[in-house]
Scaffold this active site. Sequence first.
Site, PDB file in Angstrom:
ATOM      1  N   ASP A  87      37.667  34.071  25.513  1.00  0.00           N
ATOM      2  CA  ASP A  87      39.102  34.368  25.424  1.00  0.00           C
ATOM      3  C   ASP A  87      39.965  33.396  26.204  1.00  0.00           C
ATOM      4  O   ASP A  87      41.112  33.136  25.850  1.00  0.00           O
ATOM      5  CB  ASP A  87      39.382  35.791  25.907  1.00  0.00           C
ATOM      6  N   ASP A  90      37.015  31.661  31.094  1.00  0.00           N
ATOM      7  CA  ASP A  90      35.771  32.254  31.557  1.00  0.00           C
ATOM      8  C   ASP A  90      34.764  32.266  30.416  1.00  0.00           C
ATOM      9  O   ASP A  90      35.016  31.711  29.344  1.00  0.00           O
ATOM     10  CB  ASP A  90      36.019  33.662  32.097  1.00  0.00           C
ATOM     11  N   TYR A 243      40.507  43.906  30.381  1.00  0.00           N
ATOM     12  CA  TYR A 243      41.317  44.142  29.180  1.00  0.00           C
ATOM     13  C   TYR A 243      41.421  45.638  28.902  1.00  0.00           C
ATOM     14  O   TYR A 243      41.011  46.118  27.839  1.00  0.00           O
ATOM     15  CB  TYR A 243      40.736  43.398  27.975  1.00  0.00           C
ATOM     16  N   GLU A 498      45.794  29.266  33.750  1.00  0.00           N
ATOM     17  CA  GLU A 498      44.763  29.670  32.802  1.00  0.00           C
ATOM     18  C   GLU A 498      45.399  29.866  31.432  1.00  0.00           C
ATOM     19  O   GLU A 498      46.507  30.382  31.313  1.00  0.00           O
ATOM     20  CB  GLU A 498      44.073  30.958  33.248  1.00  0.00           C
TER      21      GLU A 498
END
Length: 524
Positions: A87, A90, A243, A498
Amino acid sequence: MARGGGVRTQLTPLCAVLMALVPLIPFAAAGGGFEFDYKRALHSSLLYFEAQRSGHLPYNQRVKWRGHSGLADGLQQGVDLVGGYYDAGDNVKFGLPMAFTVTMLSWSAIEFRDELIAAAAAGEEWRHVLEAIKWGTDYLVKAHAEPDVLWAEVGDGDTDHYCWQRPEDMTTSRQAYKVDRDNPGSDVAGETAAAMAAASIVFRRSNPRYARLLLRHAEQLFEFGDKHRGKYDGSITEVWRYYASVSGYGDEMLWAAMWLHRATGRTEYLDYAVDMADELGGATWAIGEFSWDVKYAGLQILAAKLLMEGRHRPEHRRTLEQYTVKAEHYLCACLGKNGAAGNVNRTAGGMLFVRRWNNMQYVTNAAFLLTVYARYLLASAGAGEESPPVLRCPDEAARADELLALARAQADYVLGANPTGVSYMVGYGRRFPRRVHHRAASIVSHAADGRFVGCVQGYDDWFRRAGPNPNVVVGAIVGGPDHRDRFSDRRSNYMQTEACTYNTAPMVGVFAHLHSQAEAAEMK
């Protein structure tokens, strides 16, 4: 790792300490006008999805600094879960944001098909769009191993965030987690159904057999999500820190119903969206954001489209009008015309600002929804309206060109028309983030140096380096600046540096539209 949405996130102690030391120092302000190459931005955005691929990479992989990874995913559970997308920066595969990414890529392909095909000779970009969608849907098909089983996560966020390794070197847990009848997950099932249904529309012409396969999975997932209701973060507690489904599952189930209606034309799905509008919040929630977690604005705009086009039964009209009012609330909030009803904040530099963690996701999604709604307005005007339709806002009505102007302003901000003069799309322009919080990009590529990089070694040798990343993750849209337009290009500044797949996905359609408009203007 979760990006905004009010979600609590587990951080490593090291990252927490480093973040506290990061000063937010603004760059020198940029001056002058801005002219952007939207075609190049489109090309870059599609490259990004290749950088995020997990699994066995194909022969035509263009991002050469990535290698095969996650080739044993699902083996421990006796299921093939190889493939899909990481995603962000990571190495975990999270099902909910991945499915949303696929839905938004598919929506871009549906709305902007002609512009995407025209964007390059021989439809090159269109081919890359289809490849980006299919890389996601191929994995989602695998993840839906049985009618009432959906694998929703591969990898463990806690162990992953204590390591800094290339995906090609992963030594962290690849435990897989599922939802089923006894452990429901209506939100992830609904979003995956929406992704499958939307993608089935995209592949209907070029690959009808595959489109039918996707639609069958979408219908089964929708039935599963509705029959066995519950939030997936209650069944998979490991996902809660990253999430969590803060908005619940109502928005995803209605969102899935809307996409299934669009894909099949079957009234039963529209009946569901109408009958369940109050219970699941579709006609009652007035929201000022649209994201991987909160889908209400998107489904409300899909409902408004049905109302504009008259593609509904008389008994549906009242509820569709209620949906439309809520869609207008979101759009008017972005425009700053909601009065006492509340508006989305803007920075001094003009960026829509919702939340400090990865705010760019709200910017790019807003740009997309503003663009598609403006197109819906213009299309309805061409269908015989006596006067051009407008967006009804509490302060004053807004024309389609005002929505498009705001969408372009947000896209231009992303590309560098901002007080820092920095493009928040990596690899675009002269100044862009060089220290993206991204494991694979921040470590020498496996192709250049195949020596194993250990968990702690990655932190010692690469994460803490002051220099730029050895690999440029082209097309990634980072979290972006704070509420005062300030941005600090540091690898430890994960809130700002990020990038996430769902930041870039909506811009595929927006960039295609802006390129088309720029070409049309040049021809005049």
